[in-house]
Scaffold this active site. Structure first.
Site, PDB file in Angstrom:
ATOM      1  CB  ILE A  57     -68.934  24.406  69.210  1.00  0.00           C
ATOM      2  CG1 ILE A  57     -69.033  23.574  67.944  1.00  0.00           C
ATOM      3  CG2 ILE A  57     -67.676  24.095  70.009  1.00  0.00           C
ATOM      4  CD1 ILE A  57     -67.917  23.879  66.946  1.00  0.00           C
TER       5      ILE A  57
ATOM      6  CB  VAL B  11     -65.741  25.484  75.466  1.00  0.00           C
ATOM      7  CG1 VAL B  11     -64.875  24.308  75.860  1.00  0.00           C
ATOM      8  CG2 VAL B  11     -65.178  26.790  76.022  1.00  0.00           C
ATOM      9  CD  GLU B  12     -66.515  31.610  74.382  1.00  0.00           C
ATOM     10  OE1 GLU B  12     -67.224  32.551  73.941  1.00  0.00           O
ATOM     11  OE2 GLU B  12     -65.492  31.803  75.072  1.00  0.00           O
ATOM     12  CG  MET B  13     -68.560  31.205  68.452  1.00  0.00           C
ATOM     13  SD  MET B  13     -68.530  32.888  67.792  1.00  0.00           S
ATOM     14  CE  MET B  13     -69.731  32.732  66.485  1.00  0.00           C
TER      15      MET B  13
END
Length: 350
Positions: free
Chosen positions: A114, A156-158
């Site tokens: 993201i 730091v992902e979704m």
């Protein structure tokens, strides 16, 4: 005692003859039926040779698809796997980092999350992940269902939360109806994870050329590929990369025979591996051994993505895990064998 009369004897003989005749007729009829519906000796042999048993003495065994999966859950899970509403900014889906078009990975050393955030580790393939004994490189998730929590909620992902995800999904009448039809319930976190995990369990890749070779189709591999497999076993690669998934069923230290991280430098928290989960010093630099299934499709290699090609990966593993220096031809032979591990997804070659 009065002896039996001749008439009684003739009556008994008559009925015995009728029963014997009826039995013979029944046997003949049964034989005709069996000959009609049961394959001939040649047909039985042909059927058996189409899928002969694998050699149980080999360290790697053929992939067997998981049975008993619910096609309705698979379909719903596929939609959710591809749905960017699972991310906070509606830009990323599970498939963003685990594309089925590129071997179940994104083919980059650090996945992009993201707001363009860079991940700390290379995304492992989702293909055949159901055969892994644990999920993630450090094994912190015991099941596919619990693994899903990680990327959805990672900043730091979704970058989302389950409350946000469920609220979004409930705005879709199609999703609401699907969950009611399949689960007879409202949309809930555990049901979302259940359907995605069911879809992921369907992502098995059987019928590679190597699987066919294991089932005694010797023509499935050429001479160099067979030589590569022999080297793979004799050098000790199969001590970690074995079983149906050619890996994924144990932990191993990166740098058994030489100091990989010292040589590479710039050690990060992600490099500590299993230690981040257990806090046990013995788990320092320990990682789940990755599966080698479809490995030709998933560069770059290792948790840090430092090996851009299969040849690089083979050389590095030989040095740091086996303490060997391979010739160029030995490397190429093993690479040729590894390429035979590419299978089929939903009946189509990858």
């Amino acid at each position: 005692m009065k002896p039996p009369s001749f008439d009684n004897f003739r009556f008994a003989t008559k009925w015995l003859s009728r029963w014997l005749l009826a039995g013979i007729v029944a046997c003949v009829a049964a034989s005709v039926v069996l000959m009609h519906f049961w394959p001939s000796g040649d047909a039985q042999t042909a059927e058996a040779s189409a899928s002969p048993p694998a050699d149980s003495n080999e360290p790697i065994q053929p992939i067997e698809p998981i049975q008993g999966l619910d096609p309705r859950k698979i379909g719903l899970g596929r939609r959710l796997f591809q749905d960017s509403r699972l991310s906070h900014d509606n830009q990323l889906s599970c498939e963003s980092c685990h594309s089925l078009e590129t071997g179940g990975t994104d083919r980059i050393a650090r996945s992009i999350g993201i707001n363009g955030a860079s991940g700390a580790i290379s995304a492992p393939t989702v293909l055949n992940s159901a055969f892994n004994f644990r999920q993630f490189w450090d094994g912190r998730a015991a099941t596919l269902e619990s693994q899903i929590d990680g990327p959805v909620q990672s900043s730091v992902e979704m970058g989302s939360t389950w409350a946000e995800v469920i609220w979004k999904l409930k705005q879709s009448p199609a999703y609401v109806e699907a969950f009611r039809q399949i689960y007879a319930d409202d949309i809930r976190t555990d049901l979302v994870k259940d359907s995605i995990a069911e879809f992921e369990r369907s992502l098995t890749t059987p019928n590679s050329r190597f699987d066919r070779y294991l089932r005694h189709n010797t023509n499935a591999l050429n001479n160099r590929e067979r030589q590569g497999y022999t080297l793979f076993k004799s050098f000790g690669c199969a001590s970690c990369h074995q079983g149906m998934n050619a890996g994924g069923n144990m932990y191993q230290k990166v740098g058994v025979m030489a100091p990989y991280f010292t040589d590479r430098g710039h050690i990060t928290k992600a490099d500590l591996g299993r230690f981040n989960v257990t806090g046990d010093p013995h788990d320092m630099y320990m990682f789940k051994v990755p599966s080698l299934r479809n490995v030709a499709l998933t560069p770059p290699y290792f948790h840090d993505g430092t090996a851009p090609t299969l040849a690089d990966a083979v050389r590095m593993m030989a040095k740091y895990q086996l303490g060997r220096r391979l010739t160029d031809d030995e490397v190429e032979l093993i690479v040729e064998f590894l390429r035979t591990l590419t299978g089929e997804l939903n009946g189509k070659p990858l």
